[in-house]
Design an enzyme around this catalytic site. Structure first.
Site, PDB file in Angstrom:
ATOM      1  CG  ASN A  81      35.320  29.755  42.088  1.00  0.00           C
ATOM      2  OD1 ASN A  81      35.245  30.840  42.652  1.00  0.00           O
ATOM      3  ND2 ASN A  81      35.565  29.630  40.778  1.00  0.00           N
ATOM      4  CG  ASP A  84      40.788  25.293  36.313  1.00  0.00           C
ATOM      5  OD1 ASP A  84      41.090  26.331  35.687  1.00  0.00           O
ATOM      6  OD2 ASP A  84      41.278  24.987  37.420  1.00  0.00           O
ATOM      7  CE  LYS A 139      15.349  20.710  39.863  1.00  0.00           C
ATOM      8  NZ  LYS A 139      14.358  20.780  40.914  1.00  0.00           N
ATOM      9  CG  PHE A 149      45.535  36.934  41.452  1.00  0.00           C
ATOM     10  CD1 PHE A 149      45.720  38.049  40.664  1.00  0.00           C
ATOM     11  CD2 PHE A 149      45.353  37.109  42.820  1.00  0.00           C
ATOM     12  CE1 PHE A 149      45.741  39.317  41.212  1.00  0.00           C
ATOM     13  CE2 PHE A 149      45.368  38.367  43.384  1.00  0.00           C
ATOM     14  CZ  PHE A 149      45.557  39.479  42.581  1.00  0.00           C
ATOM     15  CE  LYS A 166      49.059  27.237  38.778  1.00  0.00           C
ATOM     16  NZ  LYS A 166      48.000  27.380  39.749  1.00  0.00           N
ATOM     17  CE  LYS A 219      47.996  29.452  33.892  1.00  0.00           C
ATOM     18  NZ  LYS A 219      46.603  29.613  34.285  1.00  0.00           N
TER      19      LYS A 219
HETATM   20  O1  C5P Z   1      46.411  27.683  36.497  1.00  0.00           O
HETATM   21  P1  C5P Z   1      45.545  28.391  37.461  1.00  0.00           P
HETATM   22  O2  C5P Z   1      44.065  28.214  37.203  1.00  0.00           O
HETATM   23  O3  C5P Z   1      45.916  28.180  38.903  1.00  0.00           O
HETATM   24  O4  C5P Z   1      45.882  29.943  37.202  1.00  0.00           O
HETATM   25  C1  C5P Z   1      45.193  30.958  37.851  1.00  0.00           C
HETATM   26  C2  C5P Z   1      45.290  32.188  37.002  1.00  0.00           C
HETATM   27  O5  C5P Z   1      44.853  31.862  35.684  1.00  0.00           O
HETATM   28  C3  C5P Z   1      44.380  33.308  37.466  1.00  0.00           C
HETATM   29  O6  C5P Z   1      45.000  34.535  37.138  1.00  0.00           O
HETATM   30  C4  C5P Z   1      43.106  33.069  36.666  1.00  0.00           C
HETATM   31  O7  C5P Z   1      42.388  34.276  36.481  1.00  0.00           O
HETATM   32  C5  C5P Z   1      43.642  32.534  35.357  1.00  0.00           C
HETATM   33  N1  C5P Z   1      42.794  31.565  34.662  1.00  0.00           N
HETATM   34  C6  C5P Z   1      42.272  31.888  33.438  1.00  0.00           C
HETATM   35  N2  C5P Z   1      41.504  30.964  32.749  1.00  0.00           N
HETATM   36  C7  C5P Z   1      41.242  29.755  33.278  1.00  0.00           C
HETATM   37  C8  C5P Z   1      41.767  29.407  34.538  1.00  0.00           C
HETATM   38  C9  C5P Z   1      42.530  30.345  35.208  1.00  0.00           C
HETATM   39  O8  C5P Z   1      42.506  32.988  32.974  1.00  0.00           O
HETATM   40  N3  C5P Z   1      40.488  28.913  32.611  1.00  0.00           N
END
Ligand code: C5P
Length: 403
Positions: free
Chosen positions: A212, A281, A291, A325, A339, A343
């Protein structure tokens, strides 16, 4: 809010007769770049290595040298210089000058100014390693530490005199940190802080990956802010081109799984965790050792879901303060609140990735901070350094984490 804690600070830079005196040119420039005003006092030895003219040009100010310069006699320079500065930085400091400081001597302008000063004094020794290790120098350094002077330990390594050992002037960034720390409350002293930054890369084959647009700038600013406030910082960083702040333990990772492993390995020992990384994600469900070839047909990519590191920390956390974040393009506060609860976070920093001058590559950010206590703090458009400082201000309101 000033751009930097150094804006307008008056620094007296003492330069002694060490070959490292040439590095004082960079120190002068860098201090001015972060907003400080610099007055240079050069010892007679220092002036043999670098011309006072050079310091005059770099500091855009008069350079002081002799104790008895007649044109300055009416201003009583050693007293006025001591009185008019917020901090004295001696870099490089030689064994001779450190000896003068330790014994209260005032037989040149720099030692007289130091004796007459009541502002903070930072001393950066630089000399041959045998001179540095000599019991006389070590005793002098211990003594000036009892006066409240801060001694920045020299680096070890090859020296101009072709010897190796302790005595090299530390990196510029280390010296600047020591100076900046004087003006910043050390409210994270004794705290261990883990910060994640940057993107992750999820490989598809040896040349391609999913990632990203995260630049890592916000996470690196957080690491710097935590360090400047006295914290012990571990930075788990995905791939990015930024230079890590000096004195931060950096763990480089590539994939979300590697980040998960590094974070989980350190989690229990931490007081505060700030998960700023833009973790991917999903990852390609299959990784090809060769490749992928195109054969004219469309390719359907299967993605597997990555572990949510933050959610895992939320399940396991005890005393730690956990900050997440959320980069959102709509319903920011609603998503942030959801969130925060889902979380089990103590704080979430929400930013609008559609906003102007905010988000991934930018040097500025505009965020809203939500806390488990129900606080909602909307910050103005700030530099990422200022945003990082404001985030730790709110962490301190929550209790700072740990014992
Ligand atoms: O749910 P979302 O991806 O929007 O949440 C963002 C937060 O979750 C950020 O703090 C990011 O560092 C963390 N995150 C994580 N592991 C993931 C996806 C996001 O720790 N697989």
């Amino acid at each position: 809010m000033p751009e930097s804690s150094m804006t307008g600070k008056r620094i007296l830079l003492g330069v002694c007769g060490s070959i490292a005196a040439y590095k004082a040119c960079d120190i002068t420039r860098s201090l001015r770049k972060i907003g400080a005003e610099v007055t240079v006092v050069v010892t007679s030895g220092g002036a043999r290595f670098v011309s006072p003219l050079t310091f005059a040009a770099l500091s855009a100010a008069k350079v002081y040298g002799g104790m008895f310069d007649e044109q300055d006699a009416h201003t009583i320079p050693h007293i006025n210089l001591a009185r008019d500065h917020d901090l004295i930085l001696v870099a490089p400091a030689t064994a001779q000058t450190i000896g003068r400081f330790a014994s209260g001597m005032a037989d040149d302008l720099l030692s007289a100014v130091v004796l007459a000063a009541d502002c903070p004094i930072v001393v950066c020794p630089a000399m041959n390693s045998k001179m540095f290790s000599h019991p006389a120098t070590q005793a002098n350094l211990e003594k000036i530490a009892t006066f409240g002077y801060q001694v920045v330990q020299p680096d070890s390594g090859p020296m101009a005199c072709k010897e190796e050992g302790p005595g090299r002037l530390p990196e510029l960034a280390v010296i600047l940190n020591a100076v900046e720390q004087v003006f910043i409350p050390q409210d994270l002293a004794g705290k261990r802080i883990l910060i994640t930054a940057g993107p992750t890369e999820e490989p598809l084959d040896p040349v391609r990956f999913l990632s990203n647009r995260s630049s890592g700038k916000m996470g690196y600013a957080l690491a710097r802010a935590a360090l400047l406030r006295g914290g012990e910082v571990v930075l788990v960083s995905g791939p990015c081109s930024l230079e890590a702040p000096a004195n931060v333990e950096v763990i480089q990772v590539r994939t979300a799984q590697e980040m998960y492993d590094a974070v989980l390995c350190h989690f229990e020992a931490m007081d505060i965790i700030v998960k700023c990384a833009a973790v991917s994600d999903f990852r390609p469900a299959q990784y090809g050792l060769e490749k992928l070839k195109k054969d004219g047909a469309d390719l359907l990519l299967e993605l597997a879901v990555n572990p949510d590191i933050l959610a895992t920390l939320g399940e396991r956390k005890k005393e730690q303060i956990l900050v997440g974040f959320a980069a959102e393009s709509e319903n920011h506060l609603g998503e942030g609140k959801r969130k925060l609860a889902a979380k089990n976070l103590d704080m979430i920093v929400v930013n609008d990735i559609k906003g102007e001058a905010t988000g991934f590559q930018s040097d500025t950010n505009r965020v809203t901070i939500l806390t488990r206590k129900g606080a909602v703090k909307e910050l103005a458009l700030l530099s990422k350094d200022q945003t990082a400082m404001a985030i730790f201000d709110e962490v301190m309101v929550l209790g700072g984490g740990g014992a």
